[in-house]
Design an enzyme around this catalytic site. Structure first.
Site, short mmCIF file in Angstrom:
data_model
loop_
_atom_site.label_atom_id
_atom_site.label_comp_id
_atom_site.label_asym_id
_atom_site.label_seq_id
_atom_site.Cartn_x
_atom_site.Cartn_y
_atom_site.Cartn_z
N LYS A 1 0.83 -1.21 0.00
CA LYS A 1 0.00 0.00 0.00
C LYS A 1 0.86 1.27 0.00
O LYS A 1 2.08 1.20 0.13
CB LYS A 1 -0.97 -0.03 1.19
CG LYS A 1 -1.89 -1.26 1.18
CD LYS A 1 -2.90 -1.26 0.04
CE LYS A 1 -3.44 -2.61 -0.36
NZ LYS A 1 -4.36 -3.27 0.54
C1 LIG Z 1 -5.36 -4.50 0.79
C2 LIG Z 1 -6.84 -4.32 0.81
C3 LIG Z 1 -7.63 -4.67 1.91
C4 LIG Z 1 -7.09 -5.46 3.07
O1 LIG Z 1 -6.08 -4.82 3.75
P1 LIG Z 1 -5.25 -5.61 4.89
O2 LIG Z 1 -4.52 -4.50 5.60
O3 LIG Z 1 -4.34 -6.54 4.18
O4 LIG Z 1 -6.22 -6.30 5.77
C5 LIG Z 1 -8.96 -4.32 1.92
N1 LIG Z 1 -9.52 -3.69 0.88
C6 LIG Z 1 -8.82 -3.39 -0.24
C7 LIG Z 1 -9.51 -2.69 -1.36
C8 LIG Z 1 -7.46 -3.71 -0.30
O5 LIG Z 1 -6.77 -3.46 -1.43
#
Ligand SMILES: *Cc1c(COP(=O)(O)O)cnc(C)c1O
Length: 386
Positions: free
Chosen positions: A184
Site C-alpha cells: 500500500k
Molecule cells: C489490501 C486491501 C484490503 C485489506 O487490507 P489488509 O490490511 O491486508 O487487511 C482491503 N480492501 C482493499 C480494497 C485492499 O486493497
C-alpha cells in the site's frame, strides 16, 4: 529474463525508517506503546480527523467498525464486487450477508445507481471502495445512506492520500479505514487505521482491539496500581505495535512526497498510453484526486492475439512485474456458491476482470524504469495485434 527485473512493487524504505526502528528496539518497548500513540496522533493530524485507532490490518479495522456499528446476522452489507475479498468477508464474520454490487465501467468504482437498487430494509452498512485510489461518488453515496438510515464505512485501503471535492479521504464519512499492508501507499509491513469523528465508535474500537479491556474501568479502579484491568466484552487481539509505528512515523513524513512521485508517473503513463487503442485507461473524474496507488489498464482483447494471462507472461519475460486488481468477489468460489452468484449479473466487473492488469507505480521507480514500462508495453501491444 533480464537481470534487472522491475518488481511490481517495492516499499519506499530509507534510513529514516531504519533509524526509527532501531530507536524503538533500543527503547525496550516493542508492542503497543508510546510510538503507537504518536503515530495515531500524527496520522489524525495529517488526515484532519479527531480519532485515529491503529490496528494490525485493514481487515481488523473493518471488522471492529462493523462490530461497533452493531452488525448482526440478519443484516446486509453492500460491497462493490471489484475489491479484495476482505471488504466482503468482514460482513461474514457476523453471519451478515455481503450484498455485492457491480461497478461503473469507466472508473471501476461502485455504481451509485446499482447501489440504490440493492438497498433493502435489511441494509445496515455500505462499504464503498476507492478503486486504485480514485474516490467514489461520496456525496451521492452519503445522501443515499442518510435517506435510508444506513451507515458508511469507506474502504480507503488504496486512498492514502486522496481528495474528493476538496476534502481529504478520511474526513468524509462516519468511518474510514486505511491499510498499511506491504504494497500500500504507506506501509508498516502489516497494519490498518480506523478514522472517525464519532467518539462512541472510537471508544468501542479501542476497547475491542485489545481483548475488550476497558481503559476507563482501569482508571476508575486504579487505586492499587497498574496491574489492574477489566474486560467488558470478549474483544480481539488486533492491536498495533511500536515496531510498526516506527515504520509508520517515518513513512508519514514523506507521504506527500511519495504521492507527488506517483502522480508524476501516472501523468507520464497517461500521456504515453491514452491514445493507444490496444488498451483502455481508467477514467478520472474532474472533482477528485487519486492517490495513484494503482495504475490499472484494460487490454482491448478484440484487437489482440493473446489473452491477459499471456500478456502478463510476456511482460514478465521482458522484465516487468504486473499484477491483477482484482478478481471480483462474485467470481471467488466461496461467494459464488454461498450467495448463488452469476457472472452475468455483474457485467462491468466480469468484463473488466478478463482484461485488467496493473502496471508498476511506486516512488522508488526511476525515469528510465517508467520509460521502459511504456516501451515494453507499447511494443507488446503492436507485436500481438491481430
Ligand atoms: C489490501 C486491501 C484490503 C485489506 O487490507 P489488509 O490490511 O491486508 O487487511 C482491503 N480492501 C482493499 C480494497 C485492499 O486493497
Amino acid at each position: 529474463m533480464t537481470e534487472d527485473f522491475l518488481a511490481f512493487h517495492k516499499p519506499f524504505i530509507s534510513e529514516d525508517e531504519i533509524e526509527e526502528m532501531v530507536d524503538t528496539l533500543r527503547s525496550g518497548w516493542i508492542s503497543m506503546g508510546p510510538k503507537t500513540l504518536q503515530f495515531e496522533e500524527a496520522f489524525g493530524n495529517y488526515i484532519g480527523v479527531k480519532n485515529s485507532i491503529a490496528v494490525n490490518s485493514w481487515t481488523a479495522a473493518g471488522h471492529l467498525t462493523l462490530e461497533a456499528f452493531g452488525i448482526g446476522k440478519d443484516d446486509e452489507v453492500i460491497v462493490p464486487t471489484m475489491t479484495f475479498p476482505a471488504t466482503a468477508e468482514i460482513a461474514c464474520y457476523f453471519g451478515a450477508k455481503p450484498v455485492l454490487v457491480d461497478v461503473e465501467d469507466e472508473t471501476l468504482n461502485i455504481s451509485v445507481d446499482l447501489l440504490e437498487k440493492a438497498i433493502t430494509p435489511k441494509t445496515k452498512v455500505i462499504i464503498p471502495v476507492h478503486y486504485g485510489g480514485q474516490p467514489c461518488d461520496m456525496d451521492e453515496i452519503n445522501a443515499l445512506a442518510v435517506k435510508h438510515g444506513i451507515r458508511v464505512l469507506e474502504d480507503a485501503a488504496h486512498a492514502l492520500p486522496a481528495v474528493y471535492k476538496g476534502r481529504k479521504v478520511g474526513t468524509i464519512s462516519e468511518v474510514t479505514c486505511f491499510s498499511f499492508y506491504a504494497t500500500k501507499t504507506l506501509s508498516t509491513g502489516e497494519g490498518g487505521m480506523i478514522c472517525t469523528e464519532n467518539e462512541e465508535i472510537s471508544e468501542r474500537c479501542k476497547v475491542m482491539r485489545l481483548h475488550g479491556i476497558n481503559r476507563d474501568a482501569w482508571n476508575r479502579y486504579n487505586e492499587s496500581g497498574s496491574w489492574y484491568y477489566e474486560v467488558v466484552a470478549p474483544g480481539y487481539k488486533y492491536n498495533f505495535t511500536d515496531l510498526q509505528a516506527s515504520l509508520g512515523l517515518a513513512q508519514l513524513k514523506k507521504v506527500d512526497l511519495m504521492w507527488q512521485r506517483r502522480k508524476e508517473i501516472a501523468q507520464r503513463y497517461t500521456e504515453a498510453l491514452k491514445d493507444n487503442d490496444g488498451i483502455r485507461l481508467i477514467t478520472m473524474k474532474a472533482d477528485r484526486e487519486s492517490s495513484w496507488h494503482l495504475f490499472p489498464i484494460r487490454l482491448n482483447l478484440e484487437a489482440l492475439k493473446i489473452n491477459r494471462a499471456q500478456f502478463i507472461d510476456q511482460l514478465k519475460d521482458a522484465g516487468i512485474g504486473a499484477a491483477v486488481h482484482f478478481m471480483p468477489v462474485h467470481m471467488h468460489l466461496y461467494y459464488k456458491e454461498t450467495l448463488s452468484l452469476d457472472d452475468k449479473d455483474f457485467p462491468a466487473a466480469t468484463n473488466a476482470f478478463h482484461r485488467l492488469l496493473s502496471l508498476p507505480i511506486y516512488p522508488g521507480m526511476t525515469e528510465a524504469q517508467v520509460e521502459r514500462v511504456i516501451d515494453v508495453l507499447t511494443s507488446l501491444l503492436s507485436k500481438f495485434r491481430k
